[in-house]
Design a protein around this motif. Structure first.
Motif, PDB file in Angstrom:
ATOM      1  N   ALA A 143      62.436  29.918  56.218  1.00 21.12           N
ATOM      2  CA  ALA A 143      62.639  29.730  54.787  1.00 21.12           C
ATOM      3  C   ALA A 143      62.845  28.263  54.468  1.00 21.12           C
ATOM      4  O   ALA A 143      63.412  27.517  55.260  1.00 21.12           O
ATOM      5  CB  ALA A 143      63.831  30.548  54.309  1.00 21.12           C
ATOM      6  N   LEU A 144      62.356  27.876  53.322  1.00 18.06           N
ATOM      7  CA  LEU A 144      62.579  26.514  52.830  1.00 18.06           C
ATOM      8  C   LEU A 144      63.090  26.621  51.414  1.00 18.06           C
ATOM      9  O   LEU A 144      62.434  27.204  50.550  1.00 18.06           O
ATOM     10  CB  LEU A 144      61.267  25.722  52.873  1.00 18.06           C
ATOM     11  N   LEU A 145      64.278  26.099  51.193  1.00 16.99           N
ATOM     12  CA  LEU A 145      64.883  26.183  49.867  1.00 16.99           C
ATOM     13  C   LEU A 145      65.036  24.777  49.316  1.00 16.99           C
ATOM     14  O   LEU A 145      65.776  23.962  49.872  1.00 16.99           O
ATOM     15  CB  LEU A 145      66.247  26.873  49.971  1.00 16.99           C
ATOM     16  N   VAL A 146      64.307  24.496  48.252  1.00 11.32           N
ATOM     17  CA  VAL A 146      64.324  23.141  47.715  1.00 11.32           C
ATOM     18  C   VAL A 146      64.997  23.081  46.358  1.00 11.32           C
ATOM     19  O   VAL A 146      65.189  24.096  45.692  1.00 11.32           O
ATOM     20  CB  VAL A 146      62.897  22.573  47.588  1.00 11.32           C
ATOM     21  N   LEU A 152      54.701  30.568  62.735  1.00 15.85           N
ATOM     22  CA  LEU A 152      55.666  31.035  61.740  1.00 15.85           C
ATOM     23  C   LEU A 152      55.102  30.868  60.329  1.00 15.85           C
ATOM     24  O   LEU A 152      54.270  30.001  60.099  1.00 15.85           O
ATOM     25  CB  LEU A 152      56.968  30.235  61.837  1.00 15.85           C
ATOM     26  N   VAL A 153      55.571  31.699  59.413  1.00 13.05           N
ATOM     27  CA  VAL A 153      55.226  31.514  58.007  1.00 13.05           C
ATOM     28  C   VAL A 153      56.417  30.907  57.313  1.00 13.05           C
ATOM     29  O   VAL A 153      57.555  31.286  57.585  1.00 13.05           O
ATOM     30  CB  VAL A 153      55.004  32.839  57.249  1.00 13.05           C
ATOM     31  N   VAL A 154      56.143  30.008  56.411  1.00 10.56           N
ATOM     32  CA  VAL A 154      57.223  29.419  55.635  1.00 10.56           C
ATOM     33  C   VAL A 154      57.271  30.084  54.274  1.00 10.56           C
ATOM     34  O   VAL A 154      56.250  30.234  53.620  1.00 10.56           O
ATOM     35  CB  VAL A 154      57.009  27.909  55.442  1.00 10.56           C
ATOM     36  N   MET A 155      58.442  30.493  53.878  1.00 10.78           N
ATOM     37  CA  MET A 155      58.555  30.988  52.517  1.00 10.78           C
ATOM     38  C   MET A 155      59.335  29.966  51.726  1.00 10.78           C
ATOM     39  O   MET A 155      60.458  29.599  52.065  1.00 10.78           O
ATOM     40  CB  MET A 155      59.123  32.397  52.510  1.00 10.78           C
ATOM     41  N   VAL A 156      58.665  29.441  50.718  1.00  7.70           N
ATOM     42  CA  VAL A 156      59.224  28.339  49.945  1.00  7.70           C
ATOM     43  C   VAL A 156      59.902  28.885  48.699  1.00  7.70           C
ATOM     44  O   VAL A 156      59.291  29.640  47.945  1.00  7.70           O
ATOM     45  CB  VAL A 156      58.111  27.361  49.516  1.00  7.70           C
ATOM     46  N   CYS A 157      61.130  28.547  48.506  1.00  7.79           N
ATOM     47  CA  CYS A 157      61.834  29.007  47.319  1.00  7.79           C
ATOM     48  C   CYS A 157      62.513  27.830  46.631  1.00  7.79           C
ATOM     49  O   CYS A 157      62.740  26.790  47.233  1.00  7.79           O
ATOM     50  CB  CYS A 157      62.859  30.068  47.668  1.00  7.79           C
ATOM     51  N   ASN A 158      62.849  28.066  45.378  1.00  4.40           N
ATOM     52  CA  ASN A 158      63.291  26.997  44.512  1.00  4.40           C
ATOM     53  C   ASN A 158      64.661  27.341  43.945  1.00  4.40           C
ATOM     54  O   ASN A 158      64.798  28.287  43.187  1.00  4.40           O
ATOM     55  CB  ASN A 158      62.256  26.870  43.389  1.00  4.40           C
ATOM     56  N   SER A 159      65.641  26.577  44.316  1.00  2.00           N
ATOM     57  CA  SER A 159      66.970  26.870  43.775  1.00  2.00           C
ATOM     58  C   SER A 159      67.153  26.248  42.399  1.00  2.00           C
ATOM     59  O   SER A 159      68.112  26.562  41.702  1.00  2.00           O
ATOM     60  CB  SER A 159      68.056  26.352  44.719  1.00  2.00           C
ATOM     61  N   ALA A 160      66.238  25.372  42.024  1.00  2.00           N
ATOM     62  CA  ALA A 160      66.317  24.722  40.717  1.00  2.00           C
ATOM     63  C   ALA A 160      67.688  24.110  40.478  1.00  2.00           C
ATOM     64  O   ALA A 160      68.208  24.138  39.375  1.00  2.00           O
ATOM     65  CB  ALA A 160      65.938  25.692  39.601  1.00  2.00           C
TER      66      ALA A 160
END
Lengths: 336, 336
Positions: free
Chosen positions: B63-66, B90-98
């Motif tokens: 996971a990547l949380l930006v 691996l797969v990266v799941m990109v999410c946005n915490s805003a």
DNA sequence: CAGCACGCATGAATCGTTTCATTATTCGCA
DNA sequence: TGCGAATAATGAAACGATTCATGCGTGCTG
């Protein structure tokens, strides 16, 4: 790793009850519920999503596969989709096919293995066969920025690209240009083709011949490819006076190339982009662009997907929504 | 839905053998293998990732949380991470915490439930307590663009923001400015604070008082907030001659505001941004900016995470990598 | 007071894989 | 010929949750 069993043991109840506390708290007596909840908190219990999904069947993941994460247009689509999905308790996993068919197939297979709730996809594969892996698993998908293929037509949200191309070209023709350079990208992309068709239509309307459209083809739809295309179009003779790019990234690249060559915009060359990304307005010369309702597309697509997978999916009807683009005129196309 | 059992039945082998065909093909006889594979293909069998993960324990998700997906800087980080992760399967799941602490906590909980392999995160929560949910599940994480907290220090990749701020301010001071407006964002963000500290250091070096730094605080780190800040800084008296923004989005917004007010850049006000996003060079006036090695950060972070979760994780040592920024001088700060 | 409905909790079956100890078969070699 | 090793395939036991038929006790109703 502490599981539901350990929680049940320490709370002095059965695992079924713990599960109920988590998923249907109203069916559990007040006193039991708080006791279980405090044990959960004390042990830092976190439910295993894979076990849940294995048994319950439904995933909480929605996938979004876009052509280019470097393009703010898709970022906007993603944010629209994300907002809608999160309201329904789903997480969106955003992935980037980077316009590669093999990347796209890899990702779609992964989505299928994860049994995601559904997929929003801007396909890189023009044949649409890469979506078969989803069809095989009955995973619903919504095409974004692309209407369905021929045989089966599921849901889709798109913008009328022909109309968009026409808007841009009409604008240029109205300003007196008798020929337009179209900086397109990979011709397999329907967006690229449709926008070009719109240009042709506008030229025909104005009584101009098809030769009034001059093609310059960029490798990819990004700024670097735009710089490249810009350098190439300066080599044309006679030098063009109007340039329309298949998206804003290309247009910004072209703008940089023109700048570097000392060619004035809009005085010597008028420039129009597509997408109206946030940076278009902030460009060296504010960019005239065809605006797409990107956030709305993402939201709509997610909503349609959730309708298809939601409680009354039975009554779902596939829809092909086509939205209309809008021309935003700025300095890059206004003769002073 | 066809499962491994059905494949086994139709191929006339046991489920164990099918599993071996999928996961350890070399251990099964040629003839059997091809037979099973053809059944898999015929039935469109797709393995269930949740069942796999439940039994095998390990997820294939990273996971990547930006902080902000609308910021091309983070998009670059994401693409670096994605490339590195995919090479390792691996797969990266990109999410946005805003930049919202509650969004961040929601996402981190979800990651924990999914038992992701690891998390790359640019924390929005300055206390770092939101990462507890990962610690509780022994999910490793790498801090991106932020060094670790006080008590425990895991891996991190960051850029020396104090040095970056200093580079920018030195440049402005060297050009003769005696005061600098710092357009910062939410002061909880360490990046915002550190860059400011760098400015102060540069002013001190030059023998200027701390009052030579004038703060203008933007609500968020985006273009709209920048426009807002730009309007505000025009109300200052005396009118500033040099402006340094905590990132390029703010700088582009400020630039638009100055433009709208007819204030010349760099003639009346010199402007420096931070991040050197792709659009900085294409801005109305090409933007001087402090470049961060964003793609390298993403790649490094992913590599460190994979080292920590990989085959010889036992010998993993936490590292705090600090990279150096670089000043890219363009037109927005060059007095003609 | 019998009977019923309702509220709560139980515990076993189940989801679809992986893994591993075990068995069956073949092969090489003394 | 006999034996150990190597090779292939087996089948049952997990993994950690959800779900559901079942049981138990209580209060209400006719």
């Amino acid at each position: 790793m502490v599981g539901i069993k350990e929680v049940a043991r320490q709370a002095g109840v059965s695992v079924g009850t713990v599960s109920n506390v988590i998923n249907r708290p109203e069916t559990v007596a007040e006193e039991t519920r708080t006791r279980v909840q405090s044990v959960i908190a004390r042990l830092h219990y976190v439910r295993s999503e894979s076990a849940r999904q294995l048994r319950a069947g439904a995933s909480r993941l929605m996938a979004l596969l876009v052509l280019d994460m470097g393009n703010p247009f898709f970022v906007a689509v993603a944010s629209g989709a994300e907002r809608a999905a999160r309201q329904a308790g789903l997480v969106v996993m955003v992935c980037n096919s980077a316009q590669s068919v093999s990347e796209e197939m890899d990702y779609l297979s992964l989505f299928a293995e994860h049994r995601v709730r559904g997929v929003l996809v801007t396909p890189a594969d023009p044949t649409g066969r890469s979506l078969d892996v989803l069809r095989g698993q009955n995973i619903p998908f919504v095409l974004v920025d692309r209407v369905g293929g021929l045989d089966d037509t599921g849901c889709s949200v798109s913008v009328d690209d022909v109309a968009g191309g026409r808007l841009a070209a009409r604008h240029l023709v109205a300003a007196g240009h008798r020929a337009v350079v179209y900086v397109g990208g990979p011709p397999e992309l329907p967006q690229v083709r449709d926008r070009r068709a719109g240009v042709l239509a506008a030229l025909a309307e104005a009584g101009l011949p098809a030769e009034a459209l001059i093609d310059v083809t960029a490798e990819r739809l990004d700024v670097a490819a735009g710089r490249d295309a810009g350098a190439r179009l300066l080599g044309l003779s006679p030098r063009p006076t109007a340039v329309f790019c298949a998206n804003d990234l290309l247009a910004l690249g072209v703008l940089q190339a023109l700048f570097a060559a000392g060619v004035g915009v809009p005085d010597e060359i008028a420039l129009v982009g597509y997408d109206d990304i946030e940076f278009a307005a902030a460009a060296a010369v504010p960019l005239t662009s065809v605006r797409q309702p990107a956030v709305a597309m993402g939201r709509l697509a997610a909503e349609m997907l959730m309708d298809e997978t939601g409680p009354d999916a039975g009554r779902h009807e596939h829809r092909q929504v086509v939205l209309q683009p809008e021309l935003v005129v700025r300095g890059s196309s206004l003769r002073r």
